[in-house]
Design an enzyme around this catalytic site. Structure first.
Site, PDB file in Angstrom:
ATOM      1  CB  SER A 171      -0.896   0.010   1.241  1.00 21.43           C
ATOM      2  OG  SER A 171      -0.115   0.356   2.366  1.00 21.43           O
ATOM      3  CE  LYS A 172      -2.078   6.668  -2.666  1.00 21.59           C
ATOM      4  NZ  LYS A 172      -3.364   5.938  -2.699  1.00 21.59           N
ATOM      5  NE  ARG A 173       0.445   0.683   6.036  1.00 23.87           N
ATOM      6  CZ  ARG A 173       1.186  -0.386   6.290  1.00 23.87           C
ATOM      7  NH1 ARG A 173       2.300  -0.280   6.978  1.00 23.87           N
ATOM      8  NH2 ARG A 173       0.813  -1.579   5.872  1.00 23.87           N
TER       9      ARG A 173
END
Ligand code: GLU
Length: 487
Positions: A253-255
């Site tokens: 994910s964006k994390r």
């Protein structure tokens, strides 16, 4: 049986790594088997739809070199390939299921559903519809319909038993019917279909032979199988692809960093590198090899070579692939890949003149080895086209030297070294530079740094002698003289 596979994204977001991995595997599977790859827009969720997501889908696949045989813009025998243009077909099939007693009208309003949801949360029960309307009599249904009550159509999921299907990668999967989403909506009150209905109707009519998609769709598959059986259709073969995780074992994910293909593109990755790396996410090809062109993959992809275990997305490894691909590019290809980044920085027009192009082409061999990303190219070539601002004295003077020493270096460079370099080969030039450093009693780096900054305005530039050659000795000397003036 003809292999027909599809990528069926919902245009509700930018294309990301997981999505294009699905697209790529389907594409490769079609190519290896001489089948067809179909692109279908699942745009039934009109609230999250945006035209730029649709455009991004086409742009991304095109950038990656993934071509579809049938699809929205291409047409094909089983079109249209945009679900919002097929609503009649879905409605007809929802009604057919009702007629067969495999689906039912539900008149519960939003308020009631919300109430159920609250009670379920309060009691820590699994969320889902309580099947209230499943028990309405035919007369009640007719009366409600005559009154014009808003309604949806829900699938009648069997209450007992289990639904079994085979997955090409994971083997047999058995799902207890009591654990399946209780009676999902197939047709919404506005007549729009939901994903489940539209998806299987289309897969059936588009003659899809294999459904290859992310593992997050596994819980939907029993529902789909139930519908296929209700219609008396054979369902496609299923193959749920291994998850893509970040290094920490969580879903990518964006994390973790960039996930949308656009970001990678803007960050200076080559499509060939990204395609190659994505192709490795959960699949293998030949032993001990990891560099493959799309063309090669088109004949090497095998379902048997998919991994069950999740794939880990390694940004460093992708960076390595990018470097490999840049090193392998010829001057012209690298030029063409780098130019958009260079013009975006305002260094050159998008269509450079012959002279500008020639100069840029000349510097390609010099920067190739130093690039990790195309985004680094502008800073490396800027000095060739834009005269750097007069340097700061502090930047010019190497740590071990003083103002006088630096001046001496630059003067010698302008008067002897640079004129002496003219017409020399690379090796001869190196020798001359080393001799000059010895003569001055300074380290090679301390000799080069002020010259580099004077000529290129930057601490990092392509190899200096080559850079000077491309820039022209006269211009380089003029820049050195300007630097001497600030000391
Ligand atoms: N529209 C679904 C998606 O967004 C398709 C899932 C499937 O392949 O069945 O991924």
């Amino acid at each position: 049986m003809e292999v027909r596979v599809r990528y069926a994204p919902s245009p509700t977001g930018m294309q990301h790594i997981g999505g294009v991995r699905t697209a790529l595997f389907n594409y490769l599977f079609a190519r290896t088997n001489g089948g067809k790859f179909i692109l279908r827009l699942e745009d039934t969720d009109r609230t999250r739809y945006a035209p730029e997501y649709e455009q991004n889908l086409f742009d991304t696949l095109e950038w990656m070199g993934i071509e579809w045989d049938e699809g929205p813009d291409k047409g094909g025998e089983y079109g249209p390939y945009i679900q919002s243009q097929r609503f009649e077909l879905y409605k007809k099939h929802a009604l057919e299921l009702v007629k067969m007693g495999r689906a039912y009208y539900c008149f519960c309003d939003a308020e009631r559903l919300e109430r159920i949801r609250k009670i379920q949360t309060m009691n820590k029960m699994a969320p889902g519809y309580d099947r209230e309307c499943r028990h309405l009599s035919e007369a009640e249904v007719r009366a409600n319909l005559e009154k014009g009550l808003p309604h949806v159509i829900r699938l009648k999921v069997p209450l007992e038993g289990a639904t079994l299907f085979h997955d090409a990668l994971l083997g047999d999967i058995e799902w207890k019917n009591e654990d399946i989403n209780p009676d999902p909506v197939l047709l919404k009150s506005d007549g729009f279909p939901t994903y489940h209905l539209a998806n299987i109707v289309d897969d059936h009519y588009m003659k899809i032979s294999h459904v290859m998609r992310a593992q997050e769709w596994i819980p939907s598959t029993p529902l789909h199988v139930i519908m296929y059986r209700a219609f008396g259709w054979e369902h496609p073969e299923y193959c749920h692809l291994p998850m893509v995780m970040g290094q920490d074992g969580q879903k990518l994910s964006k994390r973790h960093g960039a996930t949308s293909v656009n970001e990678f593109r803007n960050n200076g990755y080559l499509p060939e590198a990204l395609v190659n790396y994505i192709a490795m996410l959960g699949a293998s090809y030949e032993d001990g090899r990891d560099i493959y062109s799309l063309k090669e993959l088109e004949s090497l992809f095998r379902l048997e070579k998919l991994n069950k275990a999740p794939a880990v997305f390694d940004y460093k490894k992708l960076e390595w692939f990018n470097g490999q691909y840049m090193r392998a590019m010829d001057d012209e290809s690298l030029y063409r890949a780098a130019l958009p980044f260079i013009s975006k920085e305002g260094i050159l027009p998008t269509e450079p003149s012959e002279r500008e192009k020639a100069k840029l082409m000349e510097v390609m061999p010099l920067i190739r080895e130093r690039l990790h990303f195309l985004t680094e190219a502008p800073e490396m070539v800027r000095f060739l086209f834009i005269e750097p601002a007069a340097p700061n004295p502090e930047d010019l003077i190497p740590k071990k030297l003083d103002q006088e020493g630096t001046k001496k270096i630059l003067t010698l460079a302008a008067e002897e070294l640079l004129p002496g370099l003219e017409g020399k080969t690379e090796e001869e030039g190196d020798v001359l530079v080393r001799e000059t450093a010895e003569k001055l009693g300074v380290k090679l780096g301390d000799l080069m740094m002020p010259i580099r900054i004077a000529v290129t305005g930057s601490r990092v530039s392509p190899p200096l002698i080559g850079s000077i050659r491309i820039l022209g000795t006269k211009e380089a000397i003029a820049r050195i003289n300007r630097a001497i003036a600030v000391l």
